[in-house]
Design a protein around this motif. Structure first.
Motif, PDB file in Angstrom:
ATOM      1  N   CYS A 286       0.849  -1.183   0.000  1.00  0.00           N
ATOM      2  CA  CYS A 286       0.000   0.000   0.000  1.00  0.00           C
ATOM      3  C   CYS A 286       0.893   1.244   0.000  1.00  0.00           C
ATOM      4  O   CYS A 286       2.036   1.201   0.459  1.00  0.00           O
ATOM      5  CB  CYS A 286      -0.904   0.002   1.236  1.00  0.00           C
ATOM      6  SG  CYS A 286      -2.061  -1.390   1.296  1.00  0.00           S
ATOM      7  N   LYS A 287       0.408   2.334  -0.508  1.00  0.00           N
ATOM      8  CA  LYS A 287       1.202   3.550  -0.631  1.00  0.00           C
ATOM      9  C   LYS A 287       1.762   3.971   0.730  1.00  0.00           C
ATOM     10  O   LYS A 287       1.020   4.156   1.692  1.00  0.00           O
ATOM     11  CB  LYS A 287       0.343   4.677  -1.214  1.00  0.00           C
ATOM     12  CG  LYS A 287       1.138   5.936  -1.511  1.00  0.00           C
ATOM     13  CD  LYS A 287       0.277   6.995  -2.176  1.00  0.00           C
ATOM     14  CE  LYS A 287       1.098   8.244  -2.503  1.00  0.00           C
ATOM     15  NZ  LYS A 287       0.273   9.295  -3.161  1.00  0.00           N
ATOM     16  N   GLY A 288       3.088   4.082   0.783  1.00  0.00           N
ATOM     17  CA  GLY A 288       3.732   4.460   2.028  1.00  0.00           C
ATOM     18  C   GLY A 288       3.638   3.388   3.098  1.00  0.00           C
ATOM     19  O   GLY A 288       3.919   3.647   4.267  1.00  0.00           O
ATOM     20  N   PHE A 289       3.251   2.175   2.712  1.00  0.00           N
ATOM     21  CA  PHE A 289       3.042   1.053   3.631  1.00  0.00           C
ATOM     22  C   PHE A 289       2.019   1.420   4.709  1.00  0.00           C
ATOM     23  O   PHE A 289       2.093   0.959   5.858  1.00  0.00           O
ATOM     24  CB  PHE A 289       4.356   0.603   4.257  1.00  0.00           C
ATOM     25  CG  PHE A 289       4.307  -0.811   4.799  1.00  0.00           C
ATOM     26  CD1 PHE A 289       3.424  -1.754   4.290  1.00  0.00           C
ATOM     27  CD2 PHE A 289       5.137  -1.196   5.840  1.00  0.00           C
ATOM     28  CE1 PHE A 289       3.376  -3.045   4.792  1.00  0.00           C
ATOM     29  CE2 PHE A 289       5.095  -2.480   6.350  1.00  0.00           C
ATOM     30  CZ  PHE A 289       4.217  -3.413   5.818  1.00  0.00           C
ATOM     31  N   LYS A 290       1.052   2.253   4.317  1.00  0.00           N
ATOM     32  CA  LYS A 290      -0.017   2.645   5.241  1.00  0.00           C
ATOM     33  C   LYS A 290      -1.244   1.792   4.937  1.00  0.00           C
ATOM     34  O   LYS A 290      -2.159   2.203   4.216  1.00  0.00           O
ATOM     35  CB  LYS A 290      -0.319   4.138   5.102  1.00  0.00           C
ATOM     36  CG  LYS A 290       0.854   5.024   5.523  1.00  0.00           C
ATOM     37  CD  LYS A 290       0.526   6.495   5.375  1.00  0.00           C
ATOM     38  CE  LYS A 290       1.710   7.359   5.810  1.00  0.00           C
ATOM     39  NZ  LYS A 290       1.428   8.814   5.658  1.00  0.00           N
ATOM     40  N   CYS A 291      -1.235   0.586   5.479  1.00  0.00           N
ATOM     41  CA  CYS A 291      -2.304  -0.377   5.246  1.00  0.00           C
ATOM     42  C   CYS A 291      -3.490  -0.084   6.160  1.00  0.00           C
ATOM     43  O   CYS A 291      -3.370   0.688   7.122  1.00  0.00           O
ATOM     44  CB  CYS A 291      -1.793  -1.792   5.503  1.00  0.00           C
ATOM     45  SG  CYS A 291      -0.372  -2.261   4.493  1.00  0.00           S
ATOM     46  N   PRO A 292      -4.645  -0.682   5.894  1.00  0.00           N
ATOM     47  CA  PRO A 292      -5.796  -0.523   6.786  1.00  0.00           C
ATOM     48  C   PRO A 292      -5.436  -0.953   8.201  1.00  0.00           C
ATOM     49  O   PRO A 292      -4.565  -1.817   8.394  1.00  0.00           O
ATOM     50  CB  PRO A 292      -6.850  -1.450   6.167  1.00  0.00           C
ATOM     51  CG  PRO A 292      -6.463  -1.564   4.734  1.00  0.00           C
ATOM     52  CD  PRO A 292      -4.968  -1.493   4.716  1.00  0.00           C
ATOM     53  N   PRO A 293      -6.073  -0.387   9.216  1.00  0.00           N
ATOM     54  CA  PRO A 293      -5.767  -0.747  10.607  1.00  0.00           C
ATOM     55  C   PRO A 293      -6.058  -2.213  10.888  1.00  0.00           C
ATOM     56  O   PRO A 293      -6.787  -2.877  10.149  1.00  0.00           O
ATOM     57  CB  PRO A 293      -6.677   0.181  11.425  1.00  0.00           C
ATOM     58  CG  PRO A 293      -7.761   0.582  10.492  1.00  0.00           C
ATOM     59  CD  PRO A 293      -7.140   0.634   9.129  1.00  0.00           C
ATOM     60  N   SER A 294      -5.475  -2.706  11.987  1.00  0.00           N
ATOM     61  CA  SER A 294      -5.614  -4.126  12.330  1.00  0.00           C
ATOM     62  C   SER A 294      -7.065  -4.547  12.472  1.00  0.00           C
ATOM     63  O   SER A 294      -7.424  -5.685  12.172  1.00  0.00           O
ATOM     64  CB  SER A 294      -4.858  -4.409  13.639  1.00  0.00           C
ATOM     65  OG  SER A 294      -3.486  -4.119  13.486  1.00  0.00           O
ATOM     66  N   SER A 295      -7.909  -3.630  12.957  1.00  0.00           N
ATOM     67  CA  SER A 295      -9.318  -3.965  13.145  1.00  0.00           C
ATOM     68  C   SER A 295     -10.014  -4.275  11.822  1.00  0.00           C
ATOM     69  O   SER A 295     -11.042  -4.948  11.798  1.00  0.00           O
ATOM     70  CB  SER A 295     -10.040  -2.811  13.856  1.00  0.00           C
ATOM     71  OG  SER A 295      -9.920  -1.609  13.099  1.00  0.00           O
ATOM     72  N   GLN A 296      -9.451  -3.779  10.712  1.00  0.00           N
ATOM     73  CA  GLN A 296     -10.054  -4.019   9.396  1.00  0.00           C
ATOM     74  C   GLN A 296      -9.257  -5.039   8.579  1.00  0.00           C
ATOM     75  O   GLN A 296      -9.562  -5.286   7.422  1.00  0.00           O
ATOM     76  CB  GLN A 296     -10.135  -2.701   8.617  1.00  0.00           C
ATOM     77  CG  GLN A 296     -10.951  -1.618   9.307  1.00  0.00           C
ATOM     78  CD  GLN A 296     -10.927  -0.309   8.540  1.00  0.00           C
ATOM     79  OE1 GLN A 296     -10.598  -0.263   7.362  1.00  0.00           O
ATOM     80  NE2 GLN A 296     -11.280   0.779   9.215  1.00  0.00           N
ATOM     81  N   TRP A 297      -8.227  -5.641   9.200  1.00  0.00           N
ATOM     82  CA  TRP A 297      -7.365  -6.561   8.471  1.00  0.00           C
ATOM     83  C   TRP A 297      -8.049  -7.910   8.307  1.00  0.00           C
ATOM     84  O   TRP A 297      -8.518  -8.514   9.273  1.00  0.00           O
ATOM     85  CB  TRP A 297      -6.047  -6.715   9.204  1.00  0.00           C
ATOM     86  CG  TRP A 297      -5.171  -7.821   8.683  1.00  0.00           C
ATOM     87  CD1 TRP A 297      -4.878  -8.987   9.305  1.00  0.00           C
ATOM     88  CD2 TRP A 297      -4.488  -7.861   7.433  1.00  0.00           C
ATOM     89  NE1 TRP A 297      -4.047  -9.745   8.539  1.00  0.00           N
ATOM     90  CE2 TRP A 297      -3.788  -9.088   7.374  1.00  0.00           C
ATOM     91  CE3 TRP A 297      -4.395  -6.981   6.347  1.00  0.00           C
ATOM     92  CZ2 TRP A 297      -3.004  -9.456   6.290  1.00  0.00           C
ATOM     93  CZ3 TRP A 297      -3.613  -7.345   5.269  1.00  0.00           C
ATOM     94  CH2 TRP A 297      -2.931  -8.554   5.241  1.00  0.00           C
ATOM     95  N   ASP A 298      -8.101  -8.406   7.086  1.00  0.00           N
ATOM     96  CA  ASP A 298      -8.724  -9.692   6.776  1.00  0.00           C
ATOM     97  C   ASP A 298      -7.723 -10.513   5.965  1.00  0.00           C
ATOM     98  O   ASP A 298      -7.476 -10.209   4.789  1.00  0.00           O
ATOM     99  CB  ASP A 298     -10.020  -9.497   5.993  1.00  0.00           C
ATOM    100  CG  ASP A 298     -10.709 -10.815   5.677  1.00  0.00           C
ATOM    101  OD1 ASP A 298     -10.254 -11.864   6.189  1.00  0.00           O
ATOM    102  OD2 ASP A 298     -11.702 -10.803   4.919  1.00  0.00           O
ATOM    103  N   PRO A 299      -7.133 -11.561   6.553  1.00  0.00           N
ATOM    104  CA  PRO A 299      -6.147 -12.380   5.812  1.00  0.00           C
ATOM    105  C   PRO A 299      -6.714 -13.012   4.552  1.00  0.00           C
ATOM    106  O   PRO A 299      -5.965 -13.318   3.621  1.00  0.00           O
ATOM    107  CB  PRO A 299      -5.744 -13.453   6.838  1.00  0.00           C
ATOM    108  CG  PRO A 299      -6.108 -12.885   8.170  1.00  0.00           C
ATOM    109  CD  PRO A 299      -7.299 -12.019   7.923  1.00  0.00           C
ATOM    110  N   GLU A 300      -8.047 -13.208   4.510  1.00  0.00           N
ATOM    111  CA  GLU A 300      -8.650 -13.803   3.326  1.00  0.00           C
ATOM    112  C   GLU A 300      -8.715 -12.804   2.171  1.00  0.00           C
ATOM    113  O   GLU A 300      -8.800 -13.192   1.008  1.00  0.00           O
ATOM    114  CB  GLU A 300     -10.061 -14.296   3.664  1.00  0.00           C
ATOM    115  CG  GLU A 300     -10.096 -15.370   4.750  1.00  0.00           C
ATOM    116  CD  GLU A 300      -9.385 -16.640   4.324  1.00  0.00           C
ATOM    117  OE1 GLU A 300      -9.415 -16.951   3.110  1.00  0.00           O
ATOM    118  OE2 GLU A 300      -8.795 -17.314   5.188  1.00  0.00           O
ATOM    119  N   HIS A 301      -8.702 -11.516   2.513  1.00  0.00           N
ATOM    120  CA  HIS A 301      -8.736 -10.465   1.489  1.00  0.00           C
ATOM    121  C   HIS A 301      -7.645  -9.439   1.812  1.00  0.00           C
ATOM    122  O   HIS A 301      -7.939  -8.316   2.232  1.00  0.00           O
ATOM    123  CB  HIS A 301     -10.116  -9.791   1.437  1.00  0.00           C
ATOM    124  CG  HIS A 301     -11.228 -10.747   1.148  1.00  0.00           C
ATOM    125  ND1 HIS A 301     -11.872 -11.460   2.144  1.00  0.00           N
ATOM    126  CD2 HIS A 301     -11.790 -11.133  -0.030  1.00  0.00           C
ATOM    127  CE1 HIS A 301     -12.808 -12.230   1.592  1.00  0.00           C
ATOM    128  NE2 HIS A 301     -12.773 -12.054   0.271  1.00  0.00           N
TER     129      HIS A 301
END
Length: 387
Positions: A286-301
């Motif tokens: 992701c741009k600048g390695f600023k991924c969605p927060p852990s609460s929104q992290w889904d390993p399937e997607h």
């Protein structure tokens, strides 16, 4: 202006420095709280029932001693930290007689002496029973002095501490507790990290991907080039680990058409069982390695390859040099949560020693500074440490 000042006083305000409390920066950060609750506190709690408990008089509590499991070795936690003593550190608040006149004083703090040590409630400062061997380190920090206290110095100190414990306290289970400083958490130069990895294998004709490190000579010191800068060299990153513990090389093996070439994140993830079509469709990061927060992290997607590899267990739990060094000799290392210096009881020992130090004659020479610092540290009674 005067009327405004009168009203401010009338409303309960005073013109003075802002009240200062304990440092709290970062205490409530999600990652800090998670580490504190899921790693640090369980590690401390697992030794409950195996520690000695001390009463206010510095004696072992008989009731807790009776409850302790006699078949388990006693657990002793040794807390580590560093502090500084300065030559011109004197008390500012004291009883001053009316006849006392101002005297010239030094403008700067003067020479500084750094002290690194271990302390525990069981034996106080870590040393042999007769005090002839000690894990204490005195260090004169500065460019023109001893340099800077780095990871190599920590390794040498903890090695000395383990030697003392092996020889004089072999029947107890000892754990070292360090603060969460980068000096202590330093990893080996070839340690696993998904940072800066490319998604695809290294292109033909280009130098394969690797890790840059400072080149050192036979004496372990950095090598400098003709331009005066430190010489760097590229090395291969260490092997990763599959979930079953088997090693996974990050480079194509011998016999492969591109033997020795970096595989790329996509190939590494596919070898771990991730869907090839899914991985090939992901962006590198992701741009600048600023991924969605852990609460929104889904390993399937997943959002990107780097985040997916970053969360793999072997990439998450990479041990530090300090941990590996101590584990090789059977000692456990525990790191305090970040920003939680109040959990380290050695801080109170430093405070007690410095109060004593400020009452001693001025340390006009470095020899006086060292003598006064050692006298102050040795003045901390074991009974106070156990409280």
């Amino acid at each position: 202006m005067r009327m405004a000042q009168i009203w401010m006083h009338h409303l309960g305000y005073r013109w003075k420095k802002s009240p200062r409390g304990q440092y709290v920066d970062g205490h409530k950060r999600d990652d800090v709280r998670e580490y504190r609750d899921t790693v640090y506190l369980p590690k401390i709690a697992e030794a409950d029932g195996c520690r000695r408990v001390w009463n206010r008089d510095g004696k072992e509590d008989e009731e807790s001693r009776a409850r302790r499991n006699p078949n388990e070795p006693v657990v002793v936690d040794h807390y580590h930290d560093e502090t500084h003593f300065t030559a011109n550190d004197r008390r500012d608040l004291r009883w001053v007689h009316d006849d006392e006149k101002p005297v010239p004083r030094a403008k700067t703090e003067g020479a500084t002496l750094m002290v690194a040590d271990f302390v525990s409630a069981d034996c106080g400062w870590l040393c042999s029973p007769d005090g002839s061997l000690s894990a204490r380190v005195l260090f004169k920090a500065g460019i023109a002095r001893d340099g800077w206290f780095d990871n190599n110095d920590i390794i040498r100190q903890v090695t000395l501490a383990m030697d003392i414990l092996d020889e004089f306290y072999p029947h107890e289970r000892h754990r070292f507790i360090f603060d969460n400083a980068t000096t202590h958490r330093k990893r080996s130069d070839d340690a696993l990290s998904a940072r800066n990895m490319s998604k695809k294998p290294t292109q033909a004709g280009k130098a394969t991907w690797g890790v840059w490190r400072t080149k050192t000579g036979p004496d372990g010191k950095p090598i400098y080039g003709p331009n005066g800068k430190v010489v760097k060299e590229k090395i291969r990153m260490a092997d990763a680990r599959f979930s079953n513990g088997e090693p996974q090389s990050l480079y194509f093996p011998e016999g492969h058409p591109r033997a020795g070439v970096f595989k790329g994140m996509a190939q590494i993830l596919i070898e771990r069982g991730f869907n090839e079509q899914l991985i090939n469709g992901l962006r590198t990061e992701c741009k600048g390695f600023k991924c969605p927060p852990s609460s929104q992290w889904d390993p399937e997607h997943p959002c990107c390859c780097r985040r997916l590899l970053y969360n793999e267990p072997d990439f998450v739990s990479v041990p530090s040099i300090l941990e590996m060094h101590c584990q090789a000799r059977g000692y456990e290392v525990i790191f305090l949560p970040k920003f939680h210096c109040e959990l380290n009881p050695i801080e109170q020992c430093w405070g007690r020693a410095k109060r004593y130090y400020r009452e001693l004659p001025p340390s006009s020479k470095e020899a006086d500074l060292e003598r006064n610092a050692l006298e102050s540290l040795d003045s901390v009674p074991l009974e106070s440490i156990r409280r």
